[in-house]
Design a protein around this motif. Structure first.
Motif, short mmCIF file in Angstrom:
data_model
loop_
_atom_site.label_atom_id
_atom_site.label_comp_id
_atom_site.label_asym_id
_atom_site.label_seq_id
_atom_site.Cartn_x
_atom_site.Cartn_y
_atom_site.Cartn_z
N LYS A 236 0.82 -1.20 0.00
CA LYS A 236 0.00 0.00 0.00
C LYS A 236 0.87 1.26 0.00
O LYS A 236 0.60 2.23 -0.73
CB LYS A 236 -0.90 -0.02 1.24
N MET A 237 1.90 1.23 0.82
CA MET A 237 2.84 2.36 0.88
C MET A 237 3.45 2.65 -0.49
O MET A 237 3.48 3.78 -0.96
CB MET A 237 4.02 2.01 1.80
N ILE A 241 3.18 5.87 -2.88
CA ILE A 241 4.37 6.65 -3.27
C ILE A 241 4.46 6.79 -4.78
O ILE A 241 4.74 7.86 -5.31
CB ILE A 241 5.66 5.98 -2.73
N SER A 242 4.20 5.70 -5.49
CA SER A 242 4.37 5.79 -6.94
C SER A 242 3.32 6.70 -7.55
O SER A 242 3.56 7.38 -8.54
CB SER A 242 4.37 4.40 -7.57
N ARG A 272 -2.20 -0.32 10.25
CA ARG A 272 -2.86 -0.04 8.99
C ARG A 272 -2.41 1.32 8.47
O ARG A 272 -1.85 2.13 9.21
CB ARG A 272 -4.38 -0.09 9.15
N LEU A 273 -2.67 1.52 7.17
CA LEU A 273 -2.28 2.79 6.57
C LEU A 273 -3.53 3.49 6.06
O LEU A 273 -4.05 3.16 5.00
CB LEU A 273 -1.29 2.53 5.43
N GLY A 274 -4.04 4.41 6.86
CA GLY A 274 -5.23 5.18 6.48
C GLY A 274 -4.87 6.65 6.40
O GLY A 274 -3.71 7.03 6.57
N LEU A 302 -5.00 8.10 -3.21
CA LEU A 302 -3.67 7.51 -3.05
C LEU A 302 -3.71 6.21 -2.27
O LEU A 302 -2.93 5.28 -2.53
CB LEU A 302 -2.74 8.49 -2.33
N LEU A 303 -4.62 6.15 -1.31
CA LEU A 303 -4.63 4.98 -0.43
C LEU A 303 -5.63 3.93 -0.87
O LEU A 303 -5.74 2.88 -0.26
CB LEU A 303 -4.93 5.41 1.01
#
Ligand SMILES: Nc1ncnc2c1ncn2[C@@H]1O[C@H](COP(=O)(O)OP(=O)(O)O)[C@@H](O)[C@H]1O
Ligand SMILES: [Mg+2]
Lengths: 305, 461
Positions: A236-237, A241-242, A272-274, A302-303
């Motif tokens: 996900k990160m 980023i891309s 988690r990435l929120g 993005l996420l």
């Protein structure tokens, strides 16, 4: 060094053991540089691993890294050699008596100077010579990696010196004569393209352009450095980023930023990435306020998956 | 592969990318170190050597894709419909036989290599998706067993096709010579490359670093016209070695000469009527230097290498002749002897070309050249002169003006014509060699180092 690696694949392998993940392209060109004894000129945006490649390779091959960091105004005395003025002075003091003897009985200043000139060689010998990176790399007597970092920051005149050294692998010191190489270093030049390099220098080099990595490659880099991060999180990160790199920002995040981001997320013990996590760690990815604002506006996109 | 890389560089040039010769050589050296069957390695090596500015990368990628992935060879982009049509004729002919193998090869020649690559188990590798090494090996092993028979079939077929292709292009009379050669070249190179791939696959692992195409391009039998610059340099070195060897055997012969030795040919010839029993032994007279050489070389670009090699060789052996005088022509004859007397070969050539402003790229005109030679230098041909003509006789439909040539040959002791073109091209409509041939004592094919060696031996020994 030619015999240390037999295929590009092998180069990839030994670099990976130093935690440097190389694409096939990188591995192939490094392999060629080793086999052909040619310098590599690496270009690409900041933070994509140009400097790190030379470092990792020197470790992978277990040879010394000779590092020359370029900057505006870099001159021969910092890059090639310098006379050790203080030491010369000290010796002159210590040898005062000898010098007095030498000049004893002279009629005038001219005659005294002539006598000293006749023996000045004693003070311009290797004893008083400090080898800077270029001289050091070719006189080390064993294989080494010579990293000439950010060559575009040095003045164009410096390139001329460099070209001469890279073409003949010898250095002429007026007081001592020509010093031949006792070792041919594996040379890495890096450039951020702030200006064009001379054609002559370019023609001597193999060219490697390192761009931002593919998602797969970047995931691998992150996982290699931070094995505890879970796979989904990394994916996900890296995807985010891309996408950020396609935005119109003042400064695009590079691998260094991705790695810093990973570290921050670990520090926060996020699972988690929120949007919330993104907001707290944003400063790591975006160096400018305006960039941060743009990123946050697009957070959802993005996420997303 | 040399051909392929060179053509690729031409394609880059067409798109406006600068590729100076050193870069081309650099690229050739680079690809010699990597596994050419790995598309990624291959591309990286070429890119590293050929792309000097970041801005050129995109262009490189486009051309690379078109050239190697879509396999649109340069000829497609630049040649006219006629070339395509002829290629098509050939592939149609192959397909007629109908076996699957033929179809694969026909497609390949037309520029679609997918089926052939599939046979070889070369797949389009996803960039940077690491396949675990073990898995990769296994896949390959299985594949190679399964296909070894078919591959053998392919290999044999390609070999036959190489011969068929030669025939086919030699027979395409409706094409200009240049076009015909291009077609022949194209077919041969493409097929040889297919063969390389096929053979490479069945080679034991240990040979990965060898360049198979280097092996095939045996210098001594390669036509001068096909040499790359680097090969030409090597041939030049070979020529010097050859000159040394000849000198050696000459001086040995001279030492022996005081004793004289048996003339085997003459002895046997006379013995034949008597059932081969030699009644009378003939002895050769001690060797003397041969007479004067007058060399007249066509240096229009298609044959200029051959001229250079021959001239180099003559001068290395100059003590064998009482005098050598060298002339070159494209449309006019010029004497260049004095340049060779004061400069090494390349410099001498360059200086001569510059001084006389000779344009090597122009189409040659043999008639005019012989005429101008005769007007100025007829009197230098004496009864001890060997007149050497070096050229392919390609007269580009100009008047052959045979009378001038005939007059020259009458003045010289003998006339030997060396033709750096393979014999099968000698008699095309635009070529005048058939008009000159009757006046030559010998007409010899001299397209390769081996042939040059053989001829020189017979000349000086
Ligand atoms: N391929 C890679 N594998 C592992 N780490 C990498 C890789 N590329 C970049 N990095 C990391 O990114 C950081 C920045 O790289 P650096 O070499 O300083 O960039 P550059 O010299 O291109 O500006 C380094 O700390 C390095 O750890
Ligand atoms: Mg750096």
């Amino acid at each position: 060094m030619k015999n240390r690696v037999k295929t590009p694949q092998e180069v990839k392998g030994i670099l990976e053991r130093q935690s440097y993940i190389a694409s096939t392209q990188i591995a192939t060109i490094v392999y060629l540089a080793i086999q052909m004894q040619r310098p590599i000129l690496i270009e690409g945006p900041a933070g994509v691993g140009k400097t790190e490649l030379a470092k990792a390779l020197s470790q992978a091959l277990a040879v010394e890294l000779v590092h020359l960091q370029c900057y505006e105004g870099l001159d021969e005395t910092k890059a090639i050699y310098e006379w050790e003025y203080a030491k010369q002075l000290l010796y002159t003091q210590m040898l005062k008596e000898k010098i007095n003897e030498l000049t004893a009985g002279t009629q005038d200043l001219n005659e005294a100077v002539e006598r000293i000139v006749a023996v000045e060689n004693a003070f311009f010998s290797k004893n008083f010579l400090v080898a800077r990176p270029l001289l050091k790399a070719i006189t080390l007597g064993r294989p080494n990696v010579l990293l000439i970092d950010e060559i575009d920051k040095a003045d164009p005149e410096f390139e001329a010196y460099l070209l001469e050294v890279l073409s003949n692998y010898q250095i002429t010191i007026p007081e001592l004569g020509t010093i031949e190489a006792t070792s041919i270093p594996l040379v890495f030049l890096t450039s951020n393209n702030t200006r064009d390099l001379s054609d002559a220098l370019k023609r001597r080099c193999l060219h490697l352009y390192i761009d931002f990595p593919s998602n797969e490659l970047e995931s691998e880099i992150v996982r290699k450095k931070y094995p505890t991060l879970n796979k989904e999180m990394v994916a996900k990160m890296v995807a985010a980023i891309s996408k950020i790199r396609e935005m119109d920002l003042k400064k695009l995040p590079s691998i260094a930023e991705t790695l810093d981001w990973a570290q921050s997320l670990i520090a926060l013990q996020s699972t988690r990435l929120g949007k919330e996590e993104l907001e707290t760690t944003l400063g790591v990815i975006a160096k400018y306020q305006a960039d941060a604002k743009q990123i946050l506006e697009k957070a959802e996109e993005l996420l997303a998956g | 592969m040399i051909f392929l890389v060179r053509e690729f560089c031409n394609a880059l040039k067409q798109e406006g990318l600068m590729v100076p010769t050193p870069s081309l050589n650099f690229a050739l050296e680079a690809v010699s170190h990597i596994d050419p069957l790995s598309p990624l390695q291959f591309r990286s090596a070429l890119e590293a050597a050929l792309v000097q500015r970041a801005a050129e990368r995109e262009l490189f990628e486009q051309v690379f894709h078109r050239f190697f992935i879509e396999q649109q060879p340069l000829v497609y982009a630049t040649e006219n419909q006629l070339f395509k049509a002829n290629l098509k004729d050939f592939t149609q002919e192959i397909k007629k036989e109908g076996t699957a193998v033929n179809h694969i090869l026909a497609d390949y020649l037309e520029g679609d290599a997918r089926a052939l690559l599939e046979e070889l188990y070369i797949e389009g590798v996803e960039p940077d998706q690491p396949v675990p090494l073990e898995e990769f090996k296994e896949q390959k092993k299985a594949a190679s067993k399964l296909n070894s028979r078919k591959r053998e079939q392919l290999r044999n077929r390609v070999k036959v096709l190489i011969e068929l292709a030669e025939d086919f292009s030699a027979r395409s009379f409706h094409l200009q010579r240049e076009k015909r050669e291009k077609l022949a070249d194209y077919l041969r190179q493409r097929l040889l490359e297919a063969l390389e791939m096929l053979e490479k696959q069945s080679q034991p692992k240990g040979r990965r670093n060898l360049m198979p195409w280097e092996k095939k391009r045996t210098l001594s039998t390669l036509s001068f016209a096909q040499l790359t610059e680097r090969e030409a340099q090597r041939v030049k070195e070979e020529v010097e070695v050859l000159a040394h060897k000849l000198q050696d055997s000459l001086s040995r012969k001279r030492r022996k000469a005081n004793q004289g030795h048996m003339d085997i040919k003459k002895t046997l010839r006379e013995a034949t009527p008597y059932g081969g029993i030699p009644f009378q032994l003939h002895w050769k007279k001690p060797a003397k230097t041969k007479g004067k050489i007058v060399a007249l070389c066509d240096i229009s670009s298609s044959v200029s290498y051959a001229a250079q090699f021959m001239v180099l060789l003559l001068y290395k052996l100059q003590n064998r002749f009482s005098k050598i005088r060298t002339f070159v022509f494209v449309r006019q004859s010029y004497e260049i002897t004095r340049f060779f007397e004061s400069y090494p070969l390349e410099q001498a050539m360059l200086r001569a070309l510059k001084e006389y402003k000779i344009g090597m790229g122009q189409p040659s005109n043999y008639g005019l050249s012989f005429q101008s030679f005769r007007a100025k230098w007829e009197q230098i041909l004496t009864p001890d002169t060997t007149l050497l003509i070096l050229g392919d006789g390609q007269n580009n439909f100009n008047e052959p003006q045979v009378e001038h040539f005939e007059a020259l040959t009458k003045k010289a002791a003998r006339t030997i014509w060396l033709n750096p073109e393979e014999e099968k091209f000698w008699y095309s409509a635009s070529n005048s060699i058939r008009h000159y041939q009757p006046f030559c004592d010998e007409l010899v094919e001299c397209a390769t180092l081996d042939q040059l060696t053989e001829f020189t031996r017979s000349l000086v020994l």
